[in-house]
Design an enzyme around this catalytic site. Structure first.
Site, PDB file in Angstrom:
ATOM      1  N   GLY A 110       0.771  -1.313  -0.025  1.00  0.00           N
ATOM      2  CA  GLY A 110      -0.193  -0.135   0.037  1.00  0.00           C
ATOM      3  C   GLY A 110       0.687   1.368   0.050  1.00  0.00           C
ATOM      4  N   GLU A 113       1.725   1.852  -3.379  1.00  0.00           N
ATOM      5  CA  GLU A 113       0.560   2.039  -4.137  1.00  0.00           C
ATOM      6  C   GLU A 113       0.243   3.658  -3.826  1.00  0.00           C
ATOM      7  OE1 GLU A 113      -1.500  -1.136  -2.385  1.00  0.00           O
ATOM      8  OE2 GLU A 113      -2.191  -1.942  -4.324  1.00  0.00           O
TER       9      GLU A 113
HETATM   10  N1  COA Z   1       1.794  -3.900   8.770  1.00  0.00           N
HETATM   11  C1  COA Z   1       1.891  -4.173  10.041  1.00  0.00           C
HETATM   12  N2  COA Z   1       2.952  -3.749  10.775  1.00  0.00           N
HETATM   13  C2  COA Z   1       3.956  -3.554  10.078  1.00  0.00           C
HETATM   14  C3  COA Z   1       4.061  -3.732   8.789  1.00  0.00           C
HETATM   15  C4  COA Z   1       2.846  -4.003   8.043  1.00  0.00           C
HETATM   16  N3  COA Z   1       2.637  -3.685   6.651  1.00  0.00           N
HETATM   17  N4  COA Z   1       5.438  -3.531   8.429  1.00  0.00           N
HETATM   18  C5  COA Z   1       6.103  -3.263   9.232  1.00  0.00           C
HETATM   19  N5  COA Z   1       5.365  -3.324  10.458  1.00  0.00           N
HETATM   20  C6  COA Z   1       5.940  -3.298  11.808  1.00  0.00           C
HETATM   21  C7  COA Z   1       6.533  -4.606  12.300  1.00  0.00           C
HETATM   22  O1  COA Z   1       5.413  -5.492  12.735  1.00  0.00           O
HETATM   23  C8  COA Z   1       7.204  -4.120  13.333  1.00  0.00           C
HETATM   24  O2  COA Z   1       6.247  -3.892  14.472  1.00  0.00           O
HETATM   25  P1  COA Z   1       6.704  -4.466  16.137  1.00  0.00           P
HETATM   26  O3  COA Z   1       8.084  -3.626  16.423  1.00  0.00           O
HETATM   27  O4  COA Z   1       5.593  -4.166  16.790  1.00  0.00           O
HETATM   28  O5  COA Z   1       6.982  -5.918  15.862  1.00  0.00           O
HETATM   29  C9  COA Z   1       7.679  -2.747  13.015  1.00  0.00           C
HETATM   30  O6  COA Z   1       6.703  -2.296  12.204  1.00  0.00           O
HETATM   31  C10 COA Z   1       9.063  -2.787  12.519  1.00  0.00           C
HETATM   32  O7  COA Z   1       9.227  -3.471  11.376  1.00  0.00           O
HETATM   33  P2  COA Z   1      10.204  -4.677  11.267  1.00  0.00           P
HETATM   34  O8  COA Z   1       9.910  -5.788  10.521  1.00  0.00           O
HETATM   35  O9  COA Z   1      10.631  -5.026  12.655  1.00  0.00           O
HETATM   36  O10 COA Z   1      11.170  -3.905  10.338  1.00  0.00           O
HETATM   37  P3  COA Z   1      12.465  -4.681   9.789  1.00  0.00           P
HETATM   38  O11 COA Z   1      13.518  -3.589   9.428  1.00  0.00           O
HETATM   39  O12 COA Z   1      13.235  -5.758  10.383  1.00  0.00           O
HETATM   40  O13 COA Z   1      11.828  -4.755   8.395  1.00  0.00           O
HETATM   41  C11 COA Z   1      10.230  -4.609   6.358  1.00  0.00           C
HETATM   42  C12 COA Z   1      11.368  -3.959   7.312  1.00  0.00           C
HETATM   43  C13 COA Z   1       9.720  -3.498   5.573  1.00  0.00           C
HETATM   44  C14 COA Z   1      11.202  -5.475   5.427  1.00  0.00           C
HETATM   45  C15 COA Z   1       9.329  -5.565   7.037  1.00  0.00           C
HETATM   46  O14 COA Z   1       8.861  -4.589   8.179  1.00  0.00           O
HETATM   47  C16 COA Z   1       8.442  -6.120   6.250  1.00  0.00           C
HETATM   48  O15 COA Z   1       8.449  -6.887   5.388  1.00  0.00           O
HETATM   49  N6  COA Z   1       7.208  -5.330   6.406  1.00  0.00           N
HETATM   50  C17 COA Z   1       5.508  -5.749   5.595  1.00  0.00           C
HETATM   51  C18 COA Z   1       6.082  -5.386   4.141  1.00  0.00           C
HETATM   52  C19 COA Z   1       4.823  -5.962   3.384  1.00  0.00           C
HETATM   53  O16 COA Z   1       4.519  -7.190   3.062  1.00  0.00           O
HETATM   54  N7  COA Z   1       4.015  -5.091   3.037  1.00  0.00           N
HETATM   55  C20 COA Z   1       2.765  -5.174   2.274  1.00  0.00           C
HETATM   56  C21 COA Z   1       1.761  -5.295   3.044  1.00  0.00           C
HETATM   57  S1  COA Z   1       0.081  -5.501   2.283  1.00  0.00           S
END
Ligand code: COA
Length: 255
Positions: A110, A113
């Site tokens: 998103g 997007e």
């Molecule tokens: N929805 C909800 N929470 C999210 C999120 C999402 N799309 N992306 C990140 N967060 C949250 C994590 O759960 C984490 O929360 P917490 O500290 O309470 O556990 C916080 O944000 C930090 O993210 P984290 O994953 O620990 O950071 P990172 O640097 O290790 O990884 C990403 C960064 C972007 C690679 C990873 O967060 C990720 O893969 N996010 C989802 C991406 C995704 O699939 N987006 C499409 C959604 S439709």
């Protein structure tokens, strides 16, 4: 006034910051609606000449829709989420005031997007774009399949969409997904300068350019639309001011 965004005016520029840094600015439903309300409000504000959308912090523009919010949704809740959020994204694309995405890190799902519903994307060197939804067992739901193909072409879009891979800022520049890449510290100043330059142009003509260009992607004949738009512009005070200023060898002053 808002729970998930901060909106601040700096002269002719309005900066909307997604304010969920601890969740990498993940887009919950309320946040998206707040952006929609704010963009609608700003479209009635004559003194605002450009809106900058950015994410809080140095790591993310937005890491996608909030997975924790929709993980247990059923199909009809998902449809409502996609349709109501999609309306907001459409309203950004249709905004008469240009919206610039200042992409300061992850723009995934998103988040990607959302940047694509903006008129212009400028990225910092650490930006990453991707549509990783297939990793979660769904296709994108906020227009990603449509706008990514419109902006970078079907072949490149499908490659990103089916592999879920992210691209870096330089690749996004090569693909035409962003128009400029700058350092993180220069990102906001660059976007502000961009909007300030727009303030010297006709706001009515800019609004018409946005409408005409969007017509290319709607079920309408954009060439006919452009003829009408061109013709109506001749009745505006901006047209009189723009042409008069040129003939008088001075800068136009659009009110
Ligand atoms: N929805 C909800 N929470 C999210 C999120 C999402 N799309 N992306 C990140 N967060 C949250 C994590 O759960 C984490 O929360 P917490 O500290 O309470 O556990 C916080 O944000 C930090 O993210 P984290 O994953 O620990 O950071 P990172 O640097 O290790 O990884 C990403 C960064 C972007 C690679 C990873 O967060 C990720 O893969 N996010 C989802 C991406 C995704 O699939 N987006 C499409 C959604 S439709």
């Amino acid at each position: 006034m808002y729970n998930n965004i901060i909106s601040e005016k700096q002269g002719v520029v309005q900066i909307i910051t997604l304010n969920r840094e601890d969740k990498l600015n993940a887009l919950n439903i309320e946040l998206i609606q707040e952006i929609g309300q704010e963009v609608a409000r700003l479209n009635k504000e004559k003194s605002v000449r450009g809106i900058i959308l950015t994410g809080k912090g140095t790591k993310a523009f937005a890491a996608g829709a909030d997975i924790s919010e929709f993980a247990n949704f059923n199909s009809s809740q998902a449809k409502e989420m996609s349709a109501s959020g999609g309306k907001v994204f459409d309203s950004i694309e249709a905004s008469a005031i240009p919206v610039i995405a200042a992409v300061n890190g992850f723009a995934l799902g998103g988040g990607c997007e959302l940047t694509m519903s903006c008129h212009v994307r400028i990225a910092s060197e650490n930006a990453k774009f991707g549509q990783p939804e297939v990793n979660l067992g769904v296709p994108p739901g906020y227009g990603g399949t449509q706008r990514l193909a419109q902006i970078i072409g079907k072949g490149r879009a499908l490659d990103m969409l089916i592999t879920a891979k992210s691209i870096d800022a330089q690749t996004a520049l090569d693909f035409g997904l962003v128009t400029k890449v700058v350092s993180l510290e220069d990102l906001l100043p660059t976007c502000i300068t961009y909007v300030e330059k727009l303030a010297g142009k006709s706001p009515l003509a800019i609004a018409e350019v946005i409408k005409c260009t969007n017509a290319l992607y709607e079920n309408t004949d954009g060439f006919i639309y452009e003829i009408d738009s061109f013709a109506t512009s001749f009745e505006t005070s901006d047209f009189k001011e723009g042409t008069t200023a040129f003939l008088e060898k001075r800068k136009p002053n659009y009110s």
